[in-house]
Design a protein around this motif. Structure first.
Motif, PDB file in Angstrom:
ATOM      1  N   THR A 163       0.842  -1.189   0.000  1.00 39.70           N
ATOM      2  CA  THR A 163       0.000   0.000   0.000  1.00 39.70           C
ATOM      3  C   THR A 163       0.877   1.239   0.000  1.00 39.70           C
ATOM      4  O   THR A 163       2.046   1.201   0.401  1.00 39.70           O
ATOM      5  CB  THR A 163      -0.918   0.014   1.224  1.00 39.70           C
ATOM      6  N   THR A 167      -0.795   6.583   5.520  1.00 40.30           N
ATOM      7  CA  THR A 167      -0.719   6.685   6.977  1.00 40.30           C
ATOM      8  C   THR A 167       0.050   5.462   7.464  1.00 40.30           C
ATOM      9  O   THR A 167      -0.278   4.335   7.124  1.00 40.30           O
ATOM     10  CB  THR A 167      -2.112   6.695   7.632  1.00 40.30           C
ATOM     11  N   GLU A 360     -19.181   4.756   4.784  1.00 41.06           N
ATOM     12  CA  GLU A 360     -18.001   4.085   4.241  1.00 41.06           C
ATOM     13  C   GLU A 360     -18.421   3.099   3.153  1.00 41.06           C
ATOM     14  O   GLU A 360     -19.416   2.383   3.284  1.00 41.06           O
ATOM     15  CB  GLU A 360     -17.236   3.339   5.328  1.00 41.06           C
ATOM     16  N   GLU A 381      -9.275  -6.174  10.587  1.00 37.95           N
ATOM     17  CA  GLU A 381      -9.876  -4.843  10.641  1.00 37.95           C
ATOM     18  C   GLU A 381     -10.395  -4.396   9.283  1.00 37.95           C
ATOM     19  O   GLU A 381     -11.270  -3.533   9.194  1.00 37.95           O
ATOM     20  CB  GLU A 381      -8.839  -3.818  11.138  1.00 37.95           C
ATOM     21  N   THR A 382      -9.856  -4.989   8.224  1.00 35.76           N
ATOM     22  CA  THR A 382     -10.206  -4.546   6.866  1.00 35.76           C
ATOM     23  C   THR A 382     -11.235  -5.448   6.208  1.00 35.76           C
ATOM     24  O   THR A 382     -12.118  -4.964   5.483  1.00 35.76           O
ATOM     25  CB  THR A 382      -8.935  -4.492   5.996  1.00 35.76           C
ATOM     26  N   ARG A 390     -13.521  -3.237   3.918  1.00 41.02           N
ATOM     27  CA  ARG A 390     -13.675  -1.801   4.199  1.00 41.02           C
ATOM     28  C   ARG A 390     -12.660  -1.033   3.355  1.00 41.02           C
ATOM     29  O   ARG A 390     -11.453  -1.221   3.498  1.00 41.02           O
ATOM     30  CB  ARG A 390     -13.442  -1.521   5.679  1.00 41.02           C
ATOM     31  N   THR A 391     -13.138  -0.179   2.486  1.00 40.57           N
ATOM     32  CA  THR A 391     -12.232   0.544   1.597  1.00 40.57           C
ATOM     33  C   THR A 391     -11.555   1.727   2.270  1.00 40.57           C
ATOM     34  O   THR A 391     -10.516   2.192   1.800  1.00 40.57           O
ATOM     35  CB  THR A 391     -12.997   1.071   0.374  1.00 40.57           C
ATOM     36  N   GLY A 392     -12.146   2.240   3.357  1.00 38.38           N
ATOM     37  CA  GLY A 392     -11.617   3.469   3.946  1.00 38.38           C
ATOM     38  C   GLY A 392     -12.062   4.712   3.201  1.00 38.38           C
ATOM     39  O   GLY A 392     -11.702   5.818   3.569  1.00 38.38           O
ATOM     40  N   ASP A 393     -12.846   4.521   2.135  1.00 29.57           N
ATOM     41  CA  ASP A 393     -13.367   5.642   1.362  1.00 29.57           C
ATOM     42  C   ASP A 393     -14.782   5.962   1.815  1.00 29.57           C
ATOM     43  O   ASP A 393     -15.607   5.060   1.991  1.00 29.57           O
ATOM     44  CB  ASP A 393     -13.399   5.320  -0.141  1.00 29.57           C
ATOM     45  N   ARG A 408     -11.543   9.955   1.586  1.00 31.30           N
ATOM     46  CA  ARG A 408     -11.034   8.970   2.511  1.00 31.30           C
ATOM     47  C   ARG A 408     -11.577   9.296   3.896  1.00 31.30           C
ATOM     48  O   ARG A 408     -11.654  10.463   4.292  1.00 31.30           O
ATOM     49  CB  ARG A 408      -9.494   9.010   2.553  1.00 31.30           C
ATOM     50  N   ILE A 409     -12.004   8.252   4.625  1.00 35.97           N
ATOM     51  CA  ILE A 409     -12.532   8.463   5.971  1.00 35.97           C
ATOM     52  C   ILE A 409     -11.534   9.239   6.824  1.00 35.97           C
ATOM     53  O   ILE A 409     -11.886  10.177   7.544  1.00 35.97           O
ATOM     54  CB  ILE A 409     -12.862   7.103   6.634  1.00 35.97           C
ATOM     55  N   LYS A 410     -10.259   8.872   6.704  1.00 36.08           N
ATOM     56  CA  LYS A 410      -9.247   9.501   7.558  1.00 36.08           C
ATOM     57  C   LYS A 410      -8.947  10.944   7.157  1.00 36.08           C
ATOM     58  O   LYS A 410      -8.325  11.680   7.905  1.00 36.08           O
ATOM     59  CB  LYS A 410      -7.958   8.683   7.540  1.00 36.08           C
TER      60      LYS A 410
END
Length: 510
Positions: A163, A167, A360, A381-382, A390-393, A408-410
């Motif tokens: 990746t 982060t 999400e 977690e993913t 979970r894409t995190g998007d 992105r969630i973050k």
């Protein structure tokens, strides 16, 4: 529909049996037919086995795009190994982290990157003569071309991509034969969107870096269909123009920034692109002015592709028919799921949200990764027990099933207790004629917790006024979402897939 047991190496074997003289790859004047490609991959497999590699071991590649990378990769597949292409743009400590994490038995390296592999306990091969390291081609050709048939199963790992590390440290996403081939193999060809279909008559340009899914994945699409792939070391607009014309390339994958460079090239306006069927792009939405320019200059179909390393690339696409040069709501979206791909929008507790609400994006399909290498907790977690990734998007879905990416969630900004998605603010500013590029981040603020800041790349010859840009945004989005401040830069930091690295911008602004 193709057999679900027909993995990567078997695809090459099939083409070698039925079309041995058909060209598989062309690289800097060197043509390799499918028969020769298959034999070379078998020699690589035998050489790796002779070097002591055992099923499941990792082998790494550190270099720019070359035809031999694909021989090396398929050879590793035939030997039951997992290939790890490493980003040559990374700093030496970053390369060292990845190599120490995946622990390769063999590394194929271009001479200019040898300084990145010092101290690594592995057999070091070089693409071209350098020092006393074995050179790949004679090392390969010293072995017999009898196929060892040590392939991993359809669900076994064959590729490990790290990746981008926006982060924390990068993680190695393990992709199987099923991840790379399953979406197509599970659906009859006639049920696939036309832009997503390939045939043996197609000619593709493999220009995106192979350490990214857009490079290795595009190469897989080419080879699995027995098409012809033109491999280039790096994207060079002048070189790409020459190759497009010389080889009558039908399919190409670019990020929007590369497409703009191509369209801006002086020779582009004089080039006949009638042979080009589709330009696929990803990394970010295509600005409306660029779409208009590309339609005028090139005139082919355009398809936006959404995916990630963990989904083995494209799982959602915006088809050519939704690319309206006059603009449309769907142009702001990422498209509809491919056949066999399920998508949901969920809240923080995993509950489904109705159309129009932001949550999400989670996906389930055969393209999902096996997991992260040596990271069982991160994998759990993913990807949940039912296979939802979970894409995190953050995004939302309209009533017609079209997906829209919020962010992105973050990267979400919380200002005065309100959630602000940077992409929404960026879209508002993109529409200003003086803005060529923009990224939005949250910066510490004593009153609001975070304040919205826009970093703008001005259009050529423009000198936009910060107050005017803020006013422009306020006319199009809620006042609390509009930037409080605007700074200007000559360019924005992006990863190889074209995504803005907001993490670096946040570091710059504290």
């Amino acid at each position: 529909m193709e057999s679900s047991t027909n993995g990567l190496a078997e695809r090459i074997r099939d083409h070698a049996r039925t079309r041995p003289d058909a060209i598989a790859l062309i690289f800097e004047g060197r043509e390799t037919g499918y028969g020769a490609f298959d034999r070379n991959a078998s020699r690589v497999a035998n050489a790796l086995i002779a070097a002591g590699c055992r099923p499941g071991d990792r082998v790494a590649y550190l270099g720019k795009n070359r035809d031999i990378y694909f021989e090396y990769w398929i050879g590793a597949v035939k030997a039951g190994l997992v290939t790890v292409p490493v980003n040559w743009r990374l700093a030496p400590p970053e390369v060292a982290y990845i190599l120490n994490d995946c622990r390769p038995r063999v590394i194929l390296c271009e001479p200019e990157f040898l300084d990145r592999v010092t101290g690594i306990d592995a057999l070091i091969l070089v693409t071209d003569p350098a020092g006393d390291h074995p050179v790949f081609t004679p090392w390969r050709d010293a072995q017999p071309d009898a196929d060892p048939h040590r392939d991993a199963g359809y669900d076994g790992a064959v590729l490990q991509l790290y990746t981008s590390g926006t982060t924390g440290n990068p993680k190695g996403a393990m992709l199987s034969n099923r991840s790379l081939l399953g979406v197509r193999a599970s659906v009859p060809a006639e049920e696939l969107p036309e832009w997503y279909r390939w045939s043996a008559e197609d000619v593709s340009l493999i220009a995106m870096p192979v350490f990214h899914i857009s490079g290795s994945g595009w190469g897989v699409w080419t080879l699995q269909h027995g098409a012809r792939g033109i491999v280039v070391r790096e994207f060079d607009p002048e070189r790409v123009l020459d190759l497009l014309v010389a080889h009558h390339i039908t399919k190409i994958m670019l990020v929007p920034t590369a497409l703009r460079i191509l369209c801006d090239h002086p020779a582009a306006a004089e080039t006949d692109f009638s042979f080009l069927k589709t330009i696929c792009y990803g990394g970010s939405a295509i600005p409306l002015d660029l779409l208009r320019q590309a339609i005028a200059v090139i005139g082919c179909g355009f398809a936006q592709m959404y995916g990630m390393t963990e989904t083995a690339g494209t799982i959602v696409g915006l088809p050519p028919e939704d690319h309206d040069p006059e603009g449309s709501p769907r142009m702001r979206g990422i498209g509809i799921p491919l056949p066999g791909v399920r998508v949901r929008i969920v809240d923080a507790e995993g509950r489904d949200l109705p159309a129009g609400e932001v949550g999400e994006i989670v996906v389930a399909s055969q393209a999902n990764m096996i997991g992260y290498f040596d990271r069982p907790e991160a994998t759990a977690e993913t990807v949940d027990a039912e296979g939802w990734l979970r894409t995190g998007d953050a995004g939302w879905m309209d009533a017609d099933g079209y997906l829209y990416l919020a962010d992105r969630i973050k990267d979400m900004i919380i200002t005065g207790g309100e959630n602000v998605y940077p992409a929404e603010v960026e879209n508002a500013l993109y529409s200003h004629p003086d803005v060529a590029d923009v990224a939005v981040i949250g910066v510490p603020d004593p009153k609001w917790g975070e304040a919205v800041k826009a970093i703008v790349v001005p259009a050529a010859g423009a000198s936009p006024d910060p107050a005017a840009l803020i006013a422009w945004a306020r006319e199009r989005i809620a006042a609390y979402k509009a930037p409080k401040t605007v700074d200007f830069r000559a360019d924005l930091p992006r990863n190889p897939s074209g995504k803005v690295l907001r993490r670096l911008l946040r570091e710059d602004y504290g």
